[in-house]
Design an enzyme around this catalytic site. Structure first.
Site, PDB file in Angstrom:
ATOM      1  N   ASN A 182      35.880  52.297  35.032  1.00  8.79           N
ATOM      2  CA  ASN A 182      36.466  52.484  36.359  1.00  8.79           C
ATOM      3  C   ASN A 182      37.519  53.575  36.215  1.00  8.79           C
ATOM      4  OD1 ASN A 182      37.708  52.357  38.819  1.00  8.79           O
ATOM      5  ND2 ASN A 182      38.119  50.149  38.763  1.00  8.79           N
ATOM      6  N   ARG A 204      32.129  52.421  38.326  1.00  3.27           N
ATOM      7  CA  ARG A 204      32.465  51.954  39.673  1.00  3.27           C
ATOM      8  C   ARG A 204      32.802  53.180  40.517  1.00  3.27           C
ATOM      9  NH1 ARG A 204      38.123  50.401  42.060  1.00  3.27           N
ATOM     10  NH2 ARG A 204      37.408  49.686  44.078  1.00  3.27           N
ATOM     11  N   HIS A 255      34.872  46.670  48.643  1.00  2.27           N
ATOM     12  CA  HIS A 255      34.751  45.433  47.850  1.00  2.27           C
ATOM     13  C   HIS A 255      33.314  44.915  47.871  1.00  2.27           C
ATOM     14  CE1 HIS A 255      39.225  44.479  48.931  1.00  2.27           C
ATOM     15  NE2 HIS A 255      39.179  45.064  47.741  1.00  2.27           N
ATOM     16  N   ARG A 269      49.257  47.221  52.866  1.00  4.65           N
ATOM     17  CA  ARG A 269      48.524  47.887  53.957  1.00  4.65           C
ATOM     18  C   ARG A 269      48.619  47.076  55.237  1.00  4.65           C
ATOM     19  NH1 ARG A 269      43.035  48.515  50.722  1.00  4.65           N
ATOM     20  NH2 ARG A 269      44.077  48.874  48.747  1.00  4.65           N
ATOM     21  N   GLU A 323      33.457  41.962  39.294  1.00  6.04           N
ATOM     22  CA  GLU A 323      32.799  43.204  39.698  1.00  6.04           C
ATOM     23  C   GLU A 323      32.238  43.949  38.484  1.00  6.04           C
ATOM     24  OE1 GLU A 323      36.501  43.407  41.929  1.00  6.04           O
ATOM     25  OE2 GLU A 323      35.491  44.830  43.236  1.00  6.04           O
TER      26      GLU A 323
END
Ligand code: ADP
Length: 399
Positions: A7, A91, A180, A241, A385
């Site tokens: 990643n 990823r 996601h 956020r 993941e």
């Protein structure tokens, strides 16, 4: 067969090495501060002590070289040679409309990822540096790209189009993509396996609640809708956020506070959400702790977070005309019994009945935390993941 999962960020690179025979992690680690002096490599080999190396790593090519050095190191390595790595999986945050599945990296795939830089300017260029760095260090080793957006590509137009002039979709591909996806896909499949039912027969609302948070309505084994949009800013209230706000606030604030586009973007992505309301932290643990000590702002931030989540769960139950499974995953979803209780106790009308004792248990495996009478099964499923990326890489590289 061994698969390295990468990643790559702009100044960091995380990695896991999997033995696909039993899906065990042979080593994991991260390179931080790429492009700065004193870059740090932290390497965690299975069954051996952690190793740390501080040196200058100016680019991703050197970062991947250092990762390989760690993996084959005589003392803390787990491989005798680099040739033992059969494939590398990456990823990738944004796959746009071009990628509905994971794919093997080819020159055409690279060109398409480049075309998507506009949609994910902070992420996709860094991922590309990771792909090129593997090419440079391990020529000929197959690489696979796994996209955060791919699983949600099944959404119908009614979910993904924004009601703004359609020319903007045609010209700039402005639409909902959702993120996601790797996690929502992994946990929904794990839930079906846990319940011993075909995924296609279930209506699920999956809640991936970490620093970033999104939920998805999944029916017929596919995403019907998801809360993040063209970017990961839309939807739930998150750590830093804002999630959904009236879009007219943006020009209003820019005008009143004399903010630039970058400043307002940074305000909504980095200085909003739970951090802004609690005035304390974006970290759920700290907010919960302050709330338990009577801090009113922490309680307000927590309540607002829960309220938005309940609204989305209700909306998705309506969108699917029913719900069989409510699922929690990621840092907050897997660990915060307080949050799960606050959410579930407020939506009992849907047929959700939480078992408080099961909810309070701490386990690292998939589990049911609802009562036997609960019409909707409430599951906690640890996400993984990296494992899904390793599986897709293995499948595609073995073809
Ligand atoms: P990211 O989105 O960065 O991948 P994670 O999925 O790791 O994030 O989730 C990070 C969040 O999980 C943090 O807000 C952290 O406070 C929260 N978290 C971790 N453990 C707990 C816990 N025991 N109780 C409440 N929140 C927790």
């Amino acid at each position: 067969m061994k698969v390295l999962v990468i990643n790559a960020g702009s100044s960091s690179l995380k990695y896991q090495l999997y033995n696909m025979t039993d899906e065990s992690v042979l080593a994991s680690g991260r390179v931080e501060r790429i492009g700065m002096d004193s870059s740090i490599v932290t390497h965690e080999p299975a069954g051996k002590p952690e190793a740390r190396d501080v040196s200058e790593i100016l680019d991703h090519v050197t970062a991947v070289k250092r990762v390989i050095d760690m993996l084959i190191h005589p003392a803390h390595g787990v491989l005798s040679s680099m040739d033992e790595i059969d494939a590398v999986g990456h990823r990738i945050v944004h796959g746009g409309e071009a990628f509905k599945h994971s794919v093997i990296v080819t020159p055409e795939v690279k060109a398409e990822i480049k075309r998507l830089f506009d949609l994910a300017p902070l992420h996709n260029p860094a991922h590309m540096m990771g792909i090129n760095a593997v090419d440079a260090n391990m020529p000929g080793v197959p690489q696979v790209v796994v996209f955060d957006t791919a699983f949600h590509q099944t959404m119908p137009e009614t979910s993904y189009l924004y009601p703004i002039p359609k020319v903007l979709y045609r010209r700039h591909k402005i639409r909902r993509y959702g993120f996601h996806g790797t996690s929502h896909s992994y946990v929904s499949e794990a839930a079906a396996r846990y319940l011993n039912k075909p995924l296609e027969s279930l209506k699920l609302v999956t809640c991936h609640i970490g620093n970033g948070a999104s939920c998805a309505a999944i029916m017929d084994g596919k995403t019907l809708d998801t809360s993040m949009g063209m970017t990961p800013l839309e939807g739930l209230r998150m750590g830093t956020r804002s999630g959904d706000i009236d879009p007219a606030i943006v020009p209003f604030v820019m005008n009143k506070e004399e903010l630039t586009l970058n400043e307002v973007n940074s305000m909504l992505n980095k200085h909003s959400g739970m951090q802004a309301i609690s005035g304390l932290s974006s970290d759920m643990r700290e907010v919960e702790e302050a709330m338990s000590e009577g801090d009113a702002n922490a309680k307000l931030a927590f309540d607002m977070y829960v309220y938005r989540l309940k609204k989305y769960i209700g909306a998705y139950a309506a969108a699917m005309n029913g719900i069989d499974v409510l699922l929690f995953t990621a840092g907050v979803g897997e660990n915060s019994a307080t949050l799960r209780k606050a959410v579930c106790d407020g939506i009992t009308f849907l047929g959700i009945e939480l078992d408080d004792a099961l909810n309070a248990e701490r386990k690292k495996t998939a589990r049911d935390i609802s009562t036997p009478d609960s019409r909707v099964k409430v599951l906690v499923v640890p996400t993984n993941e990296e494992l899904l990326i390793a599986r897709d890489t293995y499948k595609l590289a073995m073809k």
